[in-house]
Write an enzyme that holds these catalytic residues in place. Structure first.
Site, PDB file in Angstrom:
ATOM      1  N   ARG A  10     -51.827 -34.940  17.481  1.00  0.00           N
ATOM      2  CA  ARG A  10     -52.956 -34.110  16.619  1.00  0.00           C
ATOM      3  C   ARG A  10     -53.769 -34.870  15.551  1.00  0.00           C
ATOM      4  O   ARG A  10     -55.240 -35.247  16.479  1.00  0.00           O
ATOM      5  CB  ARG A  10     -52.515 -32.743  15.258  1.00  0.00           C
ATOM      6  CG  ARG A  10     -51.452 -33.369  14.749  1.00  0.00           C
ATOM      7  CD  ARG A  10     -51.828 -32.236  13.496  1.00  0.00           C
ATOM      8  NE  ARG A  10     -50.753 -32.266  12.634  1.00  0.00           N
ATOM      9  CZ  ARG A  10     -50.296 -32.774  11.177  1.00  0.00           C
ATOM     10  NH1 ARG A  10     -51.567 -31.026  10.575  1.00  0.00           N
ATOM     11  NH2 ARG A  10     -49.539 -32.999  10.065  1.00  0.00           N
ATOM     12  N   GLU A  58     -62.400 -17.487  14.924  1.00  0.00           N
ATOM     13  CA  GLU A  58     -62.482 -17.958  16.596  1.00  0.00           C
ATOM     14  C   GLU A  58     -63.478 -17.665  17.985  1.00  0.00           C
ATOM     15  O   GLU A  58     -63.617 -18.351  18.391  1.00  0.00           O
ATOM     16  CB  GLU A  58     -60.933 -18.683  16.756  1.00  0.00           C
ATOM     17  CG  GLU A  58     -60.140 -19.257  16.037  1.00  0.00           C
ATOM     18  CD  GLU A  58     -59.498 -18.385  14.742  1.00  0.00           C
ATOM     19  OE1 GLU A  58     -58.911 -19.127  13.824  1.00  0.00           O
ATOM     20  OE2 GLU A  58     -60.133 -17.040  14.562  1.00  0.00           O
ATOM     21  N   PHE A  83     -54.400 -19.806  18.517  1.00  0.00           N
ATOM     22  CA  PHE A  83     -56.126 -19.174  17.783  1.00  0.00           C
ATOM     23  C   PHE A  83     -56.889 -19.201  19.160  1.00  0.00           C
ATOM     24  O   PHE A  83     -57.769 -18.270  19.795  1.00  0.00           O
ATOM     25  CB  PHE A  83     -56.791 -19.332  16.471  1.00  0.00           C
ATOM     26  CG  PHE A  83     -55.949 -18.737  15.700  1.00  0.00           C
ATOM     27  CD1 PHE A  83     -54.711 -17.605  15.714  1.00  0.00           C
ATOM     28  CD2 PHE A  83     -55.333 -19.914  14.836  1.00  0.00           C
ATOM     29  CE1 PHE A  83     -53.948 -17.566  14.342  1.00  0.00           C
ATOM     30  CE2 PHE A  83     -54.769 -19.818  13.528  1.00  0.00           C
ATOM     31  CZ  PHE A  83     -53.652 -18.548  13.488  1.00  0.00           C
ATOM     32  N   HIS A 109     -51.535 -28.028  17.341  1.00  0.00           N
ATOM     33  CA  HIS A 109     -50.059 -27.185  16.429  1.00  0.00           C
ATOM     34  C   HIS A 109     -50.048 -25.529  18.107  1.00  0.00           C
ATOM     35  O   HIS A 109     -49.467 -24.531  17.488  1.00  0.00           O
ATOM     36  CB  HIS A 109     -50.539 -25.828  15.311  1.00  0.00           C
ATOM     37  CG  HIS A 109     -50.759 -27.170  14.449  1.00  0.00           C
ATOM     38  ND1 HIS A 109     -51.869 -27.901  13.743  1.00  0.00           N
ATOM     39  CD2 HIS A 109     -49.704 -27.169  13.201  1.00  0.00           C
ATOM     40  CE1 HIS A 109     -52.042 -29.135  12.985  1.00  0.00           C
ATOM     41  NE2 HIS A 109     -50.527 -27.966  12.239  1.00  0.00           N
ATOM     42  N   ASP A 117     -43.982 -22.961   9.814  1.00  0.00           N
ATOM     43  CA  ASP A 117     -44.760 -22.201  10.218  1.00  0.00           C
ATOM     44  C   ASP A 117     -44.637 -20.721  10.812  1.00  0.00           C
ATOM     45  O   ASP A 117     -45.389 -19.625  10.808  1.00  0.00           O
ATOM     46  CB  ASP A 117     -46.424 -22.186  11.180  1.00  0.00           C
ATOM     47  CG  ASP A 117     -46.970 -23.628   9.948  1.00  0.00           C
ATOM     48  OD1 ASP A 117     -46.827 -23.567   8.489  1.00  0.00           O
ATOM     49  OD2 ASP A 117     -48.289 -23.888  10.478  1.00  0.00           O
ATOM     50  N   ARG A 167     -48.258 -30.761  16.548  1.00  0.00           N
ATOM     51  CA  ARG A 167     -48.294 -31.311  14.640  1.00  0.00           C
ATOM     52  C   ARG A 167     -47.431 -32.403  13.990  1.00  0.00           C
ATOM     53  O   ARG A 167     -46.832 -32.574  13.999  1.00  0.00           O
ATOM     54  CB  ARG A 167     -47.805 -29.640  14.098  1.00  0.00           C
ATOM     55  CG  ARG A 167     -47.797 -29.840  12.196  1.00  0.00           C
ATOM     56  CD  ARG A 167     -47.034 -28.529  12.311  1.00  0.00           C
ATOM     57  NE  ARG A 167     -46.775 -28.708  10.475  1.00  0.00           N
ATOM     58  CZ  ARG A 167     -46.188 -27.535   9.637  1.00  0.00           C
ATOM     59  NH1 ARG A 167     -45.765 -26.836  10.112  1.00  0.00           N
ATOM     60  NH2 ARG A 167     -46.294 -27.748   7.877  1.00  0.00           N
TER      61      ARG A 167
END
Length: 314
Positions: A10, A58, A83, A109, A117, A167
């Site tokens: 990322r 989004e 998303f 991610h 998460d 991530r």
């Protein structure tokens, strides 16, 4: 391994966007209120007038990106994989895929390594979703060097591209001075004749570690990096299957709909070959440290070694 440089892809995404922005004025970046997490804030600091925070919306972000592409810009629409591929799937399909617009989707991610998460954010279905859209190119780079090269290649390709970034910081094993990236082409990292192990993303480094362990046991493993999931490098896969006689796929994704199924479909039609698929076994993840989760879900060098050993000797 402690002296090996580790970078999350990322971060590579954010840095590559800045490089693109300096070279091409048509590059714009959209984000859904996650610029710090997706690292598009790196681009925002340098080009604030070309960065658009669309808020936690989004679907609207994807639609806006489609409009920008229709006007000749090259938008990179960015959010978490869950998303970008999941929540906005309809807009990606109908507003980008159907008219084949030049939008790049930067999805960070992805996979189990999102860690704490939890299952709601650990998208292990994005390859399957994006592969199903006609004309969509799907990329999952393995380290910093490949990730930055993939972003640049995505810009140069006319059409929609889905890029997945992680991530978790992962080892950088490519030599930037000699590395050449081409969409649709895989990469043989180690030669071998007993089994071909095909991987992408963070699983490539795990496969390389497994190859070393297998070598010590007298098993020769050919490691192939398949950053491009769609279009698949069919020639390279078929050659590996023909010469090794056994194929294992490794991905930080569900075994349903991803790299493993793409390879299995190809081999079943053109060259039936014994194979095994390593990935998430039709289950949701849960919250926990990334490294521990990867081991728990069998996404580790140790598990690859075990599967390959049993496969070759069984």
């Amino acid at each position: 391994m402690s002296d090996v440089k580790k970078i999350a892809t990322r971060d590579s995404y954010g840095n590559a966007l800045v490089e693109l922005g300096k070279a091409h004025r048509d590059v714009v970046v959209l984000d859904a209120d996650l610029a710090a997490a997706t690292k598009t804030d790196t681009f925002k600091k340098v080009f604030p007038e070309r960065h658009f925070d669309c808020g936690i919306a989004e679907c609207n972000m994807v639609a806006a990106a489609a409009g920008m592409a229709a006007m000749g810009l090259v938008p990179f629409a960015s959010s978490f994989a869950m998303f970008a591929a999941g929540r906005a799937f309809e807009q990606v399909r109908n507003s980008i895929g159907y008219p084949h617009l030049n939008v790049k989707i930067g999805a960070t991610h992805g996979g189990i390594s999102v860690g704490e998460d939890g299952a709601s954010h650990q998208c292990c279905e994005d390859f399957a979703l994006m592969r199903s859209i006609p004309g969509m190119t799907v990329l999952c780079p393995s380290d910093d060097v490949e990730a930055r090269a993939a972003v640049k290649a995505a810009y140069e390709l006319d059409g929609p591209v889905y890029l997945r970034f992680g991530r978790l910081a992962v080892p950088v094993f490519h030599d930037e001075a000699t590395f050449e990236f081409q969409i649709g082409k895989g990469e043989v990292l180690t030669e071998g004749s007993d089994v071909a192990i095909l991987a992408n993303g963070l699983m490539v480094n795990e496969a390389l570690l497994a190859a070393e362990a297998l070598k010590a046991e007298g098993i020769s493993a050919r490691i192939i990096n398949l950053c491009t999931i769609k279009p698949l490098d069919e020639e390279l896969v078929l050659t590996a299957a023909r010469e090794c006689g056994r194929v294992i796929t490794c991905e930080e994704h569900s075994v349903i709909g991803g790299l493993g199924e793409a390879v299995a479909a190809l081999l079943s039609e053109q060259l039936p070959t014994p194979m095994r698929r390593i990935g998430v076994q039709d289950e949701f993840g849960h919250s926990g440290p990334a490294a521990a989760l990867l081991k728990q879900f069998g996404l580790s060098a140790e598990h690859i070694t075990e599967v390959a050993r049993d496969f070759v000797r069984g």
